[in-house]
Design a protein around this motif. Structure first.
Motif, PDB file in Angstrom:
ATOM      1  N   ASP A  54       0.539  -1.521  -0.046  1.00 35.16           N
ATOM      2  CA  ASP A  54       0.296   0.079  -0.057  1.00 35.16           C
ATOM      3  C   ASP A  54       0.829   1.244  -0.326  1.00 35.16           C
ATOM      4  OD1 ASP A  54      -2.656   1.159   0.046  1.00 35.16           O
ATOM      5  OD2 ASP A  54      -2.044   1.909   1.693  1.00 35.16           O
ATOM      6  N   TRP A  55       1.859   1.244   0.911  1.00 35.90           N
ATOM      7  CA  TRP A  55       3.133   2.387   0.476  1.00 35.90           C
ATOM      8  C   TRP A  55       3.269   2.853  -0.180  1.00 35.90           C
ATOM      9  CZ3 TRP A  55       8.352   3.665   1.055  1.00 35.90           C
ATOM     10  CH2 TRP A  55       8.587   4.775   1.787  1.00 35.90           C
ATOM     11  N   ASP A  82      -9.666   9.600  11.074  1.00 35.34           N
ATOM     12  CA  ASP A  82      -8.464   9.229  10.230  1.00 35.34           C
ATOM     13  C   ASP A  82      -8.071   8.502   9.143  1.00 35.34           C
ATOM     14  OD1 ASP A  82      -6.029   9.551   9.489  1.00 35.34           O
ATOM     15  OD2 ASP A  82      -4.781   8.834  11.490  1.00 35.34           O
ATOM     16  N   ARG A  90      -4.189   6.948  -5.002  1.00 34.14           N
ATOM     17  CA  ARG A  90      -5.411   6.494  -4.391  1.00 34.14           C
ATOM     18  C   ARG A  90      -6.344   8.093  -4.731  1.00 34.14           C
ATOM     19  NH1 ARG A  90      -4.256   3.364  -0.083  1.00 34.14           N
ATOM     20  NH2 ARG A  90      -3.409   4.760   1.301  1.00 34.14           N
ATOM     21  N   ARG A 144     -13.656  12.112   7.636  1.00 33.71           N
ATOM     22  CA  ARG A 144     -13.027  13.477   7.843  1.00 33.71           C
ATOM     23  C   ARG A 144     -13.356  13.899   9.091  1.00 33.71           C
ATOM     24  NH1 ARG A 144     -11.500  14.363   2.681  1.00 33.71           N
ATOM     25  NH2 ARG A 144      -9.330  16.020   3.569  1.00 33.71           N
ATOM     26  N   ILE A 187      -7.947   2.996   7.009  1.00 41.33           N
ATOM     27  CA  ILE A 187      -6.953   2.652   5.317  1.00 41.33           C
ATOM     28  C   ILE A 187      -6.139   1.195   6.220  1.00 41.33           C
ATOM     29  CG2 ILE A 187      -6.108   2.649   3.765  1.00 41.33           C
ATOM     30  CD1 ILE A 187      -7.713   4.810   2.648  1.00 41.33           C
ATOM     31  N   ARG A 188      -5.044   1.253   6.969  1.00 41.91           N
ATOM     32  CA  ARG A 188      -4.483   0.610   7.123  1.00 41.91           C
ATOM     33  C   ARG A 188      -3.992  -0.462   7.594  1.00 41.91           C
ATOM     34  NH1 ARG A 188      -1.274   5.987   7.797  1.00 41.91           N
ATOM     35  NH2 ARG A 188      -1.653   5.717   9.833  1.00 41.91           N
ATOM     36  N   ARG A 199      -1.056   4.014  -2.029  1.00 48.12           N
ATOM     37  CA  ARG A 199      -1.078   5.022  -2.025  1.00 48.12           C
ATOM     38  C   ARG A 199      -0.503   6.347  -2.638  1.00 48.12           C
ATOM     39  NH1 ARG A 199       2.119   8.620   1.431  1.00 48.12           N
ATOM     40  NH2 ARG A 199       3.957   7.153   0.237  1.00 48.12           N
ATOM     41  N   GLU A 224      -6.837   8.048   6.940  1.00 49.94           N
ATOM     42  CA  GLU A 224      -5.769   6.762   6.413  1.00 49.94           C
ATOM     43  C   GLU A 224      -5.646   5.910   7.209  1.00 49.94           C
ATOM     44  OE1 GLU A 224      -3.771   7.151   4.125  1.00 49.94           O
ATOM     45  OE2 GLU A 224      -4.523   7.713   2.693  1.00 49.94           O
TER      46      GLU A 224
END
Lengths: 238, 306, 318
Positions: free
Chosen positions: B94-95, B203, B102, B198, B208-209, B99, B205
């Motif tokens: 993802d990173w 948060d 997106r 949001r 998502i993690r 990401r 992100e």
């Protein structure tokens, strides 16, 4: 005295090169209700969204109670004490009324959290619908839940984007009465409105935005009969 | 007949676990992740390595079977380690990749996941080779639950029963997480309306993690289950991808309950279709289910939104 | 060093690159011009290859087909059958959200692979179909001259496909396609007709892939299920993304470039690695290409050539 919320010379927009805000400034004193007015496309919604961290701010400053919050991520704004109620789709339709409030409450630090019981006192309609999926609420109740969701995080300033949209005149009255009650608990309110008459009726002051800049401001009672108001609205329409 | 149902439930458990991860990433990240199957494969192979590691550390290097099962406690530890490693793998992918994409078109993410899946699958082949692997060589005696003269009889191994049981426990735990915890509510909120989430202080992100971690860990466990009940191959996850998608869409994208029910329906359909179409075409059954649901009820059994 | 083997290899390389270019053009019509995501390229190529092989091949006692029809009939049959397969997929998935098409095309490629491997009476099973007729082989033999002749044939087909697509894209039909892709409002205002346009684009793209499959079958003379694995789909996507989607020149350039990278790295692996390590080396080759796709998506999303600016990208943004 420090302003509760101050925006200074904000420029911004969704796409680079296409500015919607062209140096907009406004200031809201603690405990005030300020109406943000202006013709369609003036950038009213964009300005509050920029303050809330949803639209990029290219230049200018957003100060909350003297602290610089420009460019913070939207979810950080909540922790700083800036609440925002979007115009549409402003509740989580797949969560129950109670879950909507529990989520908002759990996300902020314990000392910020408002007691959910007190919230239900303020909005008795919601109390009876705790278990209902928010998507099944009526328009008015939905708007109440959206406001309640923002209040749970005990914001110092609450911004609302056209809370009267889609409501019957009678319901607009009810919602606005409730907003006054919210202000009386010490929350400062910035209200974006298309419905000029209703907004000026509860606001202390008003700011008129045209083409991304503030063009007129003053006490609400004086602006009601100000001929310049009509001119600004008509001028934009022409 | 009964035997086919039991086999279908075992396969269905694996599909359900994978499909739940797929439906979560689909609803929160908003794209169809073709890499979900590879997380299963990587989970299964990670467990091969972590098992060797655990056995080496605890001395002896041999695994004493636990009760009636074919494996010892070391495999449980290895499975948990593999789940953690797979979650890290998902976060890294993802990173590095998702990401950065997106903000663009959702379909670009699908292409990217397609590329990532191929790279991941071949990396497994490169690292571990193509020969099948096993966690344990113990031969298990299947328990006869129903005598042969009643609907063909039913024999199940303890391993298979454990797979079905653990899947149900995991699904209940996930259901609890989604409905009773702040993270779960934040995940559902983000799936519904990311912008509002949001504004409400979520948060995104972070959500998502968390979604990657949960989806990848469940996929890894499903991969280990395949390794326990069948064998470990580099194509393990790829071969399950179509059933995974069929199950997730059958259940309705975003619905965890739907993905579980969909997983078992697809598993049973595959298993029960074997006498009709032959074992070699069982994978086509998932496609038939997929086409059927797309034509008749594209929002799935539990999907409400259009 | 003898020159003939080098020239022969070059002709071989160009034939394959040309066939891939036809596939990439088909995919470009779907993705580049219409925004349709097809993950089943290998499946549609396989349908074309098998269709033409069955129609034109010599009779076999164990297998259906072997009608011995002219090769041109085989090619038309290839396009027709790929088009039918595409139509079935499109009817099920096109009216739904865009990634459902991806999933469905993925699914049909899996099923086609299953049929190719298992339906022995139709496809010859894992052993595939042999002795697929090669055009002009009686007159030219099987040497360099024949390779060159086939290269000319591939170039002709590629040229025709290119010309037809350029005409199509510049026509009102093509402009509507791009409007649909660029602007949801335009798509919505067209309603059912937008769906029809998408369907036509998808079917025509798949027909080109089927034709490319037939070109492949009659060049190699032998097809088997492993010729149509998902890696083929992936290669075609790599070609389109590297060259730049939405641009026919980009698709063709990408085909030649990626095929060159692929061939060179493949040869390198064969030269450098010992026999026992070849399989692992091939796996690493795929990994590297996968990383290349991902890197281009992140770093240069429009590919080498990018899209020709024919439509304003900022039209109608509120």
């Amino acid at each position: 005295m420090t302003a509760a919320l101050e925006m200074a010379a904000i420029e911004g927009g969704y796409e680079p090169g296409l500015p919607i805000l062209r140096g907009a400034s406004l200031s809201v004193a603690p405990g005030e209700i300020v109406a943000l007015l202006g013709p369609n496309g003036a950038g009213k919604s964009t300005l509050v969204k920029a303050a809330a961290g949803l639209v990029p701010v290219w230049s200018g400053r957003v100060m909350l109670g003297g602290r610089d919050i420009t460019g913070l991520a939207a979810h950080r704004m909540v922790h700083e004490g800036l609440g925002f109620v979007p115009q549409t789709e402003n509740v989580f339709a797949n969560l129950s009324v109670l879950e909507n409030l529990q989520l908002a409450s759990a996300l902020v630090a314990r000392k910020r959290r408002l007691d959910l019981g007190r919230m239900f006192e303020l909005f008795p309609d919601l109390d009876r619908q705790r278990k209902l999926e928010a998507g099944r609420l009526s328009g008015g109740q939905r708007q109440m839940l959206a406001v309640a969701r923002a209040l749970v995080a005990s914001p110092s300033v609450l911004m609302l984007d056209e809370p009267s949209a889609g409501l019957s005149p009678k319901l607009v009255g009810v919602v606005f009465e409730r907003l006054k009650a919210v202000r009386d608990t010490g929350v400062t309110i910035l209200l974006v409105e298309q419905n000029v008459k209703a907004a000026l009726a509860i606001a202390d002051r008003a700011v008129v935005l045209v083409e991304g800049r503030e063009r007129l401001e003053g006490p609400a009672a004086e602006l009601v009969n100000d001929p310049r108001m009509a001119a600004l609205y008509l001028g934009a329409a022409a | 007949m009964l035997q086919l149902v039991a086999d279908g439930l075992v396969v269905g458990s694996v599909i359900a676990l994978g499909a739940v991860g797929l439906t979560l990433t689909y609803s929160i990240l908003r794209f169809a992740n073709f890499g979900q199957g590879e997380f299963m494969t990587w989970g299964a192979y990670f467990a091969v390595s972590t098992l060797a590691f655990v056995l080496a550390v605890t001395g002896g290097g041999v695994m004493e079977p636990l009760g009636p099962f074919s494996f010892g406690w070391q495999l449980i530890v290895a499975m948990l380690l593999a789940a953690a490693l797979t979650a890290i793998l998902a976060l890294v992918v993802d990173w590095l990749l998702f990401r950065r994409l997106r903000r663009g078109n959702a379909i670009t993410l699908v292409i990217a996941s397609f590329g990532a899946a191929l790279a991941l699958r071949n990396l497994v082949q490169f690292l571990y080779g193509t020969l099948p692997e096993y966690y344990s060589r113990e031969i298990q005696i299947a328990i006869r639950l129903v005598p042969r003269d009643v609907m063909g009889g039913l024999r199940v191994t303890p391993d298979q029963m454990l797979v079905i049981g653990l899947t149900l426990v995991l699904m209940l735990a996930l259901q609890w997480l989604l409905t009773r915890t702040t993270l779960g509510r934040a995940m559902r909120a983000t799936a519904m309306n990311p912008a509002l989430a949001r504004v409400a202080g979520v948060d995104v992100e972070g959500v998502i993690r968390a979604t990657w971690v949960i989806g990848a860990a469940l996929a890894a466990i499903a991969g280990v289950f395949v390794g326990i009940t069948l064998q470990i191959r580099p194509m393990l996850g790829f071969d399950l991808l179509l059933p995974l998608f069929a199950a997730a869409i059958l259940g309705g994208i975003g619905s965890v309950r739907g993905a579980v029910v969909g997983g078992y329906i697809v598993g049973l359909a595959e298993s029960l279709s074997v006498p009709l179409v032959g074992a070699e075409y069982r994978a086509a059954t998932a496609f038939a289910v997929l086409i059927g649901i797309l034509l008749l009820r594209p929002n799935g059994l539990f999907g409400a939104r259009a | 060093m003898e020159i003939l083997p080098v020239l022969n290899y070059l002709a071989f390389f160009m034939v394959f690159a040309g066939i891939f270019a036809v596939m990439a053009l088909g995919l470009n019509l779907q993705w580049g011009f219409t925004g349709l995501f097809n993950v089943g390229v290998a499946g549609f190529v396989a349908v074309g290859a098998y269709a033409s092989a069955i129609l034109t091949g010599p009779p076999e006692p164990e297998r259906f087909g072997g009608f011995g029809l002219p090769i041109l009939v085989g090619w038309l049959g290839a396009m027709l059958l790929s088009g039918v397969a595409a139509f079935v997929v499109a009817v099920a998935a096109l009216r739904l959200r865009e990634d459902y098409l991806a999933i469905t095309t993925f699914g049909i490629a899996v099923v086609i692979q299953l049929v190719a491997t298992n339906a022995q009476g139709l496809t010859g099973g894992p052993f595939g179909i042999q002795s697929i007729p090669r055009p002009f082989v009686e007159a030219l033999g099987t040497g360099f001259v024949w390779n060159l002749a086939y290269l000319g044939l591939v170039a002709l087909v590629l040229g025709l496909a290119w010309w037809a697509l350029e005409r199509l894209v510049a026509s009102p039909w093509g402009r509507v396609l791009r409007a649909i892709r660029e602007d949801e409002l335009a798509a919505a205002s067209l309603g059912k007709r937008a769906a029809a346009f998408r369907l036509q684009s998808f079917v025509i793209g798949c027909m080109l892939m089927g034709l490319a499959g037939a070109l492949y079958a009659h060049f190699v003379g032998y097809i088997a299920p492993e010729d149509f694995l998902p890696i083929l789909t992936f290669q075609i996507w790599a070609m389109l993304i590297v060259g730049g989607s939405g641009n026919n020149a980009g698709a063709v350039l990408g085909a030649f470039l990626v095929w060159a990278i692929w061939s060179v790295s493949g040869n390198l692996i064969r030269e450098v690695l010992p026999a026992a390590e070849q399989a692992r080396g091939a796996a690493l080759q795929v990994v590297l290409i996968g990383v290349m796709i991902a890197a281009i998506l992140v770093l240069r999303p429009r590919g080498i050539l990018g899209e020709r600016a024919t439509v304003s990208r900022h039209a109608g943004k509120d």
